[in-house]
Design an enzyme around this catalytic site. Structure first.
Site, PDB file in Angstrom:
ATOM      1  N   MET A 104     -31.688 -16.006  -6.636  1.00  0.00           N
ATOM      2  CA  MET A 104     -32.465 -16.909  -6.600  1.00  0.00           C
ATOM      3  C   MET A 104     -32.643 -17.708  -7.920  1.00  0.00           C
ATOM      4  O   MET A 104     -32.515 -17.231  -9.079  1.00  0.00           O
ATOM      5  CB  MET A 104     -34.078 -16.644  -6.049  1.00  0.00           C
ATOM      6  CG  MET A 104     -34.024 -15.841  -4.761  1.00  0.00           C
ATOM      7  SD  MET A 104     -35.670 -15.267  -4.139  1.00  0.00           S
ATOM      8  CE  MET A 104     -36.646 -17.120  -3.878  1.00  0.00           C
ATOM      9  N   ASP A 105     -33.021 -19.127  -7.774  1.00  0.00           N
ATOM     10  CA  ASP A 105     -33.421 -19.864  -9.072  1.00  0.00           C
ATOM     11  C   ASP A 105     -32.082 -19.995  -9.929  1.00  0.00           C
ATOM     12  O   ASP A 105     -32.138 -20.346 -11.169  1.00  0.00           O
ATOM     13  CB  ASP A 105     -34.275 -19.004  -9.945  1.00  0.00           C
ATOM     14  CG  ASP A 105     -35.023 -20.374 -10.574  1.00  0.00           C
ATOM     15  OD1 ASP A 105     -35.068 -21.338 -10.091  1.00  0.00           O
ATOM     16  OD2 ASP A 105     -35.839 -19.752 -11.791  1.00  0.00           O
ATOM     17  N   GLU A 156     -29.081 -21.770   2.439  1.00  0.00           N
ATOM     18  CA  GLU A 156     -29.713 -20.392   3.014  1.00  0.00           C
ATOM     19  C   GLU A 156     -28.975 -19.727   3.735  1.00  0.00           C
ATOM     20  O   GLU A 156     -29.258 -19.255   5.031  1.00  0.00           O
ATOM     21  CB  GLU A 156     -31.135 -20.859   3.688  1.00  0.00           C
ATOM     22  CG  GLU A 156     -31.782 -21.706   2.849  1.00  0.00           C
ATOM     23  CD  GLU A 156     -32.249 -20.939   1.542  1.00  0.00           C
ATOM     24  OE1 GLU A 156     -32.155 -19.810   1.294  1.00  0.00           O
ATOM     25  OE2 GLU A 156     -33.101 -21.569   0.666  1.00  0.00           O
ATOM     26  N   ALA A 157     -27.644 -19.559   3.759  1.00  0.00           N
ATOM     27  CA  ALA A 157     -26.863 -18.991   4.748  1.00  0.00           C
ATOM     28  C   ALA A 157     -26.984 -17.344   5.057  1.00  0.00           C
ATOM     29  O   ALA A 157     -26.427 -16.770   5.811  1.00  0.00           O
ATOM     30  CB  ALA A 157     -25.191 -19.286   4.266  1.00  0.00           C
ATOM     31  N   GLY A 174     -29.714 -22.443  -8.846  1.00  0.00           N
ATOM     32  CA  GLY A 174     -29.072 -23.784  -8.597  1.00  0.00           C
ATOM     33  C   GLY A 174     -28.051 -23.756  -7.475  1.00  0.00           C
ATOM     34  O   GLY A 174     -27.298 -24.903  -7.320  1.00  0.00           O
ATOM     35  N   SER A 191     -28.861 -24.619  -4.156  1.00  0.00           N
ATOM     36  CA  SER A 191     -29.430 -26.026  -3.373  1.00  0.00           C
ATOM     37  C   SER A 191     -28.975 -27.018  -4.038  1.00  0.00           C
ATOM     38  O   SER A 191     -28.375 -28.074  -3.609  1.00  0.00           O
ATOM     39  CB  SER A 191     -30.734 -25.887  -2.900  1.00  0.00           C
ATOM     40  OG  SER A 191     -31.276 -24.800  -2.135  1.00  0.00           O
TER      41      SER A 191
END
Length: 230
Positions: free
Chosen positions: A11-12, A87-88, A14, A16
């Site tokens: 997470m966090d 978000e696969a 990059g 997206s």
């Protein structure tokens, strides 16, 4: 040759943002893509980045058949040159198989973005299937950092700033949620094993008196001080 590419990272880091950048680069060249996501922080049918970028997307619920959805769209006269899935990790293994069919049968590039493991360090079923089927796996080079400054490699779920290791695999939250709510934090392996979050380590607020320095004596005080104190 069209490919199924899995972009993975904590997470966090990059993911997206990169998905939105790929969409921007290809759309400015006249290509048309179809964007899917699930459980995005911005709400249903949205793909968003923590940098503030956001675009519309198709919400990919468990009942969605990606291959059938694309075939119906093309049969109705629509156009799609590539597919982006954010978000696969939340997808089912069967849905990952459908993405592979899109590449093989429809000749489209599919770019999937997601985290590999959950807060318990276990592989998400969707991510595991992507690792099994993807033509390429790209680990994002933007490294998220643990509170200690080391490279973050694990995702931690927190409640009130305290790390938890039990519960449902999927609970929607985000990095930096207010205290008392379900949130997530990225940690290095050492601190994930020790369950030591930034809050637990008191890393978020350094005392202003970490290095106390006495105020210098005034000239008047210096003159009156005994010789041994000088």
């Amino acid at each position: 040759m069209p490919e199924l590419v899995f972009f993975s990272g904590t997470m966090d880091c990059g993911k997206s943002t990169l998905a939105l950048q790929i969409e921007h680069n290809r759309s400015t060249r006249g290509l048309q893509g179809m964007i899917f996501t699930r459980n995005d922080r911005a709400g249903e049918g949205r793909l968003s980045s923590r940098l503030g970028l956001v675009t519309d997307a198709v919400e990919a619920g468990e009942e969605l058949d990606f291959h059938s959805h694309l075939v119906k769209h093309l049969t109705a006269g629509g156009r799609t040159d590539y597919v982006i899935v954010d978000e696969a990790q939340f997808l089912t293994p069967a849905q990952i198989d459908q993405l592979a069919r899109i590449v093989d049968d429809l000749g489209m590039d599919v770019f999937a973005f997601g985290i590999a493991t959950d807060f318990r360090t276990r592989l998400f079923p969707g991510s595991q299937r992507l690792m099994e089927l993807a033509d390429r796996i790209e680990v994002l080079q933007v490294e998220a950092l643990c509170w200690c400054g080391a490279r973050a490699t694990h995702n931690a779920r927190t409640v009130g700033g305290k790390m938890v290791v039990e519960g449902a695999q999927v609970v929607v939250g985000d990095v930096g949620e207010p205290t008392g709510e379900v949130g997530y934090e990225v940690l290095c392996r050492r601190h994930h094993r020790r369950r030591l979050t930034a809050s637990a380590a008191r890393a978020g607020a350094l005392s202003p008196d970490v290095l106390p320095i006495d105020a210098p004596a005034t000239p008047h005080e210096t003159e009156r001080a005994p010789y041994s104190a000088r």
